[in-house]
Design an enzyme around this catalytic site. Sequence first.
Site, short mmCIF file in Angstrom:
data_model
loop_
_atom_site.label_atom_id
_atom_site.label_comp_id
_atom_site.label_asym_id
_atom_site.label_seq_id
_atom_site.Cartn_x
_atom_site.Cartn_y
_atom_site.Cartn_z
N GLY A 174 -52.20 67.88 -80.63
CA GLY A 174 -52.96 68.92 -79.96
C GLY A 174 -52.24 69.53 -78.78
O GLY A 174 -52.50 70.68 -78.42
N ASP A 225 -52.86 57.77 -72.60
CA ASP A 225 -53.13 58.24 -73.97
C ASP A 225 -52.67 57.20 -74.99
O ASP A 225 -52.04 57.53 -75.99
CB ASP A 225 -52.44 59.58 -74.22
CG ASP A 225 -53.02 60.31 -75.44
OD1 ASP A 225 -54.18 60.02 -75.80
OD2 ASP A 225 -52.33 61.16 -76.03
N ILE A 260 -40.92 66.66 -86.85
CA ILE A 260 -41.31 65.30 -87.24
C ILE A 260 -42.71 64.93 -86.79
O ILE A 260 -43.21 63.85 -87.12
CB ILE A 260 -40.30 64.26 -86.70
CG1 ILE A 260 -40.18 64.36 -85.18
CG2 ILE A 260 -38.95 64.41 -87.36
CD1 ILE A 260 -39.24 63.32 -84.58
N LYS A 306 -39.75 67.20 -77.49
CA LYS A 306 -41.18 67.51 -77.51
C LYS A 306 -41.42 68.75 -76.66
O LYS A 306 -41.09 68.77 -75.46
CB LYS A 306 -42.01 66.34 -76.98
CG LYS A 306 -43.48 66.68 -76.82
CD LYS A 306 -44.30 65.48 -76.37
CE LYS A 306 -44.51 64.54 -77.52
NZ LYS A 306 -45.48 63.47 -77.19
N ASN A 340 -49.65 57.03 -81.04
CA ASN A 340 -48.54 56.92 -80.08
C ASN A 340 -47.85 55.57 -80.12
O ASN A 340 -47.04 55.26 -79.25
CB ASN A 340 -49.05 57.20 -78.66
CG ASN A 340 -49.31 58.68 -78.43
OD1 ASN A 340 -48.73 59.52 -79.10
ND2 ASN A 340 -50.18 58.99 -77.48
#
Length: 563
Positions: free
Chosen positions: A22, A139, A18, A41, A144
């Site tokens: 990087g 980040d 999905i 992840k 995100n």
Amino acid sequence: MSDEGRLIADRYRVLDRIGRGGMATVWRAHDDLLGRQVAVKKLHPQPHLDADELATLFERARREARSAARISHPNVVVVHDVVDDEGVPVVVMEYVPSTTLGDLVAAHGPVPTEEVARIGLGVLAALRAAHRVGILHRDVKPANVLLAEDGRVVLTDFGIAQAAETSSLTRTGQLVGSVDFMAPERLIGAKPGPEADLWALGATLFQAVEGRSPFFRGTVTETMYAIAMEPPPEVQGAGPLAPLIQGLLIAKPTERMSAEDAERLLRTVEDDLRRRPQERSAEPKPEPESGPRTGVASATGLAAEPPRSAGRRGRSKKLAAVAAVAVTAVLVTVALSLDTDTEKKATGGASNSAASLPAGPLSGGGATPSKSAATPKTSAESSPSGSPTPDVPSPTSSGGTSPTAQPSQEATPKTGQEDPDTDSGDENPAANSGSGSSVAPAGHAFVVAASGKCLSRGAGSEGTQLFQATCDNSAAQQWQSGADGTLRSAGKCMTVEGGATDDRTEIQLTGCSGDASQRFHLSGTRLLADQSQKCVDIFGGASGTGAVLWECNGRDNQTWTTG
């Protein structure tokens, strides 16, 4: 080889991919033990790192993912587990059916202001929850920020970006992560704090309203230089969110807008934007009338009849109806030509020097009437002067009424009736032409360079917040200089609400009292409040509306000329 169908840690069965970035790939998986869908992840192999660096990277990923699991908040993606798969850490998270803010902007361009305010509040709530338990995201970026199908705004990818900083630069010279969302202090190697996440939030909201990253350049080096050395670009499409974004993008962490102030401003903007549809629905509606009609509002095709009743009450009701139709008709036309007019007027207005200002207390001489001040205005022509642009209505001050909801007060007064636009205390009351039409009193207009629009008092109600409106030489936009340093219109004075000195305090029209909060002067192109030495500012720049007090910063929404 594809990971689809693989079983991770004897529990999580991979279904489909999905997302991919990087640092890692995200898969949708099925938790065979609990019978639910999750997102997993898995970090990518890093061939440029030696064994020791890789081990450190993976260990920090595990530790930071476990730390992120301590955050319990509806705007933060839930971390369920951290497991190893072939020696590589895998983070098991809540599966959130959604699209990212980055994908939304890429597909559809800039996001509406009200939605950006909602998204900003969600991300800020997530960051504050994380900061309370000592977790930095590091980040924050549009990719995100998840916009869930159930309406939630969810911040994801906690901890992985922090782990990635084990090695900031790869051997090919590319920075790990999204460099254009890294705060200046991170780029120079300083220890980041919560302020770095707030800077990234500002850059994220900038991209949401402008459709582009604020500092992205062609190369990593150029991007880093822009962040570290260049001022933030001007925010054009943020409306009332512009001061927020500018405050979050301040380079020095100690001067950056705090999370508390950011939340307060976001809630204020969201409340204002939600209230405006209700205010528009409460505007007076034309009442059905019998008999022949005269006069046509050409832009809408609606006929409008001038008031005929001799009674004060009947006259007011019909004026409200006529004003609502006339204002709607004119604003449709204004909206179509707004972009062209704004560009021309902003260019012309900003080029005027202080030497061209009319004489008077603002520049040290006697008052000089504007050449256009004696132009008679009919009620149909003058009605737009009390209304801002149609998509951003004028703010409603506390205890006052919105200028958009006021019928025009500049209609021709009847014989034996007092002109509501004239006050006995006005130093320059409006004169009457032979036809009885109201004539704009001698004075001058204040034009803001951001939009080329004029500072207006609208109908002149007590406590009304001043706002910008299309310049039309009406009495509502003419200001007379009092000998005591006041600026007057309709017999009332320009006033800083409550005599406050805080940024974003409203600039209002109130009865003249001689108080220090009513003294203003033009210094070059800055319209200053004497008491605080802060500038009169159009909140939100070209697309904003209300006039407020703000720390002088030289931007064009604080640049004024007279006309």
